[in-house]
Design an enzyme around this catalytic site. Structure first.
Site, PDB file in Angstrom:
ATOM      1  N   CYS A 106       6.537  -6.222   7.752  1.00 25.04           N
ATOM      2  CA  CYS A 106       7.701  -5.653   8.443  1.00 25.04           C
ATOM      3  C   CYS A 106       8.102  -6.604   9.556  1.00 25.04           C
ATOM      4  O   CYS A 106       7.241  -7.222  10.188  1.00 25.04           O
ATOM      5  CB  CYS A 106       7.322  -4.296   9.034  1.00 25.04           C
ATOM      6  SG  CYS A 106       8.714  -3.467   9.847  1.00 25.04           S
ATOM      7  N   CYS A 151       6.570  -3.523  15.819  1.00 29.58           N
ATOM      8  CA  CYS A 151       6.123  -2.467  16.743  1.00 29.58           C
ATOM      9  C   CYS A 151       4.670  -2.731  17.145  1.00 29.58           C
ATOM     10  O   CYS A 151       3.827  -3.004  16.295  1.00 29.58           O
ATOM     11  CB  CYS A 151       6.258  -1.093  16.094  1.00 29.58           C
ATOM     12  SG  CYS A 151       7.939  -0.747  15.542  1.00 29.58           S
ATOM     13  N   GLU A 189       0.830  -1.203   0.000  1.00 30.26           N
ATOM     14  CA  GLU A 189       0.000   0.000   0.000  1.00 30.26           C
ATOM     15  C   GLU A 189       0.865   1.254   0.000  1.00 30.26           C
ATOM     16  O   GLU A 189       1.938   1.277   0.600  1.00 30.26           O
ATOM     17  CB  GLU A 189      -0.912  -0.023   1.236  1.00 30.26           C
ATOM     18  CG  GLU A 189      -1.848  -1.227   1.200  1.00 30.26           C
ATOM     19  CD  GLU A 189      -2.723  -1.376   2.433  1.00 30.26           C
ATOM     20  OE1 GLU A 189      -2.555  -0.589   3.388  1.00 30.26           O
ATOM     21  OE2 GLU A 189      -3.564  -2.286   2.433  1.00 30.26           O
ATOM     22  N   CYS A 191       1.548  -0.861  15.585  1.00 31.67           N
ATOM     23  CA  CYS A 191       1.521  -0.731  14.124  1.00 31.67           C
ATOM     24  C   CYS A 191       0.911  -1.975  13.474  1.00 31.67           C
ATOM     25  O   CYS A 191       1.338  -3.103  13.730  1.00 31.67           O
ATOM     26  CB  CYS A 191       2.951  -0.518  13.622  1.00 31.67           C
ATOM     27  SG  CYS A 191       3.091  -0.556  11.841  1.00 31.67           S
ATOM     28  N   CYS A 199      -0.930   6.761   9.888  1.00 31.41           N
ATOM     29  CA  CYS A 199       0.298   6.169  10.440  1.00 31.41           C
ATOM     30  C   CYS A 199       0.014   4.860  11.165  1.00 31.41           C
ATOM     31  O   CYS A 199      -0.886   4.800  12.005  1.00 31.41           O
ATOM     32  CB  CYS A 199       0.932   7.120  11.444  1.00 31.41           C
ATOM     33  SG  CYS A 199       1.602   8.558  10.667  1.00 31.41           S
ATOM     34  N   CYS A 239       3.496   8.605   0.458  1.00 29.18           N
ATOM     35  CA  CYS A 239       4.065   7.742   1.503  1.00 29.18           C
ATOM     36  C   CYS A 239       4.309   6.377   0.853  1.00 29.18           C
ATOM     37  O   CYS A 239       3.372   5.717   0.399  1.00 29.18           O
ATOM     38  CB  CYS A 239       3.078   7.659   2.665  1.00 29.18           C
ATOM     39  SG  CYS A 239       3.664   6.612   3.996  1.00 29.18           S
TER      40      CYS A 239
HETATM   41  S1  SF4 Z   1       6.227   1.298  12.763  1.00 29.04           S
HETATM   42 FE1  SF4 Z   1       5.427  -0.492  11.646  1.00 29.04          FE
HETATM   43  S2  SF4 Z   1       6.310  -0.365   9.599  1.00 29.04           S
HETATM   44 FE2  SF4 Z   1       7.509   1.024  10.923  1.00 29.04          FE
HETATM   45  S3  SF4 Z   1       9.188  -0.271  11.679  1.00 29.04           S
HETATM   46 FE3  SF4 Z   1       7.573  -0.454  13.213  1.00 29.04          FE
HETATM   47  S4  SF4 Z   1       6.426  -2.278  12.585  1.00 29.04           S
HETATM   48 FE4  SF4 Z   1       7.667  -1.654  10.832  1.00 29.04          FE
END
Ligand code: SF4
Length: 343
Positions: A109, A113, A89, A116, A331, A102
């Site tokens: 990933c 986090c 995306e 996220c 975000c 963006c």
């Molecule tokens: S915020 Fe999301 S996309 Fe960015 S490094 Fe952390 S897990 Fe990965």
């Protein structure tokens, strides 16, 4: 072909067809300015027999397929299906006179986090340089958006896909093609210290650096961002201090505020102490609801008190609004759960 820098194309044209800069430059311009491969339409190819046909047969040129497009408040989320079916995306964000894109650098990933959605879907694969460039080219040439600024804050950790990311930046900035100046690109990292040093060594200044910080002390940061167990805050700050900035340049510190987790006055004081000796500007962003529903944005007055504490500490700070929440384009909202990440 979208991953080819100009010099690659020159070398290929010379080796394969005995042609040089003249033909390569014409082709490069057409692909990266118009988003299409049609050498038969180029004057430079018209006197070279069946060259156009042979080139077309041998070059693989493919923009990512636009699988879906949704908009809210002027923000547009594009969902691309890549050649192997993986979906990624990108988000188009309107500014006063132009658009910011963006861009994603990975499908999923591996940083994990907690706040996220991309982090919670896990890692699928790195994007190739051409797939990173393809998002920009598609938004610009297919959809007609005037993309002036790029933020590498989409799906993935750009410095975890270092070689492809750097290659893409070099293609994107080439004045013969997309011509997006490095000073208009911002790369955001969760704090991959080796990657920050490697980026500094690449000499890509004035490429802007943003760091997703989100906690001012190690225990809390390790809880929110597991990467912190590998690279502690002190190590991260040292890497940021060494990052080469242009005159008057600064590092962008992103701090996602989560109610009752990292939004107290004490956290704000600790954050000020941490960034005080950096050429830094702090962006505060109220968190978006996370996939598990355990994190919430703080009330407006808490956010304002946090901002005020930073100001009193002499820190440059601004509050960033998060647009596109309703279409999961804000975000930390990109991506799907792992089971549906690959078609
Ligand atoms: S915020 Fe999301 S996309 Fe960015 S490094 Fe952390 S897990 Fe990965």
């Amino acid at each position: 072909m979208l991953e080819a820098c100009f010099q690659d194309l020159v070398t290929w044209m010379a080796g394969r067809f005995g042609k040089g800069v003249y033909h390569a430059a014409a082709l490069y311009r057409q692909v990266f300015r118009q988003g299409r491969l049609a050498p038969e339409e180029l004057e430079q190819f018209s006197l070279s027999g069946d060259l156009a046909k042979r080139v077309k047969k041998e070059i693989r040129f493919r923009l990512p397929e636009l699988a879906d497009k949704v908009s809210e408040d002027g923000v547009t989320k594009m969902v691309f299906r890549l050649a192997d079916g993986v979906r990624i995306e990108s988000v188009i964000i309107p500014m006063a006179t132009h658009f910011t894109l963006c861009v994603s650098t990975q499908a999923g990933c591996r940083m994990g986090c907690r706040f996220c959605r991309t982090g919670q879907m896990g890692f699928v694969r790195n994007l190739e340089a051409g797939e990173i460039v393809g998002q920009v080219l598609a938004a610009k040439t297919w959809l007609g958006y005037e993309i002036r600024n790029l933020v590498f804050m989409g799906m993935g950790e750009p410095l975890d896909n270092f070689d492809n990311f750097v290659k893409a930046v070099k293609v994107l900035e080439d004045q013969r093609g997309l011509n997006i100046a490095k000073g208009r690109m911002t790369v955001s990292t969760a704090g991959l210290v080796d990657g920050i040093y490697a980026l500094a060594a690449e000499g890509l200044s004035p490429l802007k650096l943003a760091v997703s910080l989100n906690a001012p002390e190690d225990d809390l940061r390790s809880y929110l961002m597991p990467l912190n167990r590998r690279h502690r805050l002190r190590e991260l700050i040292r890497a940021l201090q060494a990052y080469p900035l242009p005159p008057k340049g600064h590092i962008l510190i992103e701090y996602v505020l989560i109610e009752g987790v990292n939004d107290s006055r004490e956290h704000a004081d600790q954050l000020a102490d941490l960034v005080r000796y950096l050429p830094a500007k702090v962006n505060l962003i109220a968190c978006n609801p996370d996939p598990r529903g355990s994190f919430r944005p703080p009330p407006a007055k808490v956010l304002e008190a946090f901002r005020q504490t930073l100001v009193e500490n002499g820190i440059f700070v601004r509050v960033r609004s998060s647009k596109g929440r309703g279409i999961l384009a804000a975000c930390g909202q990109l991506g799907r759960p792992a089971a549906t990440a690959v078609c």
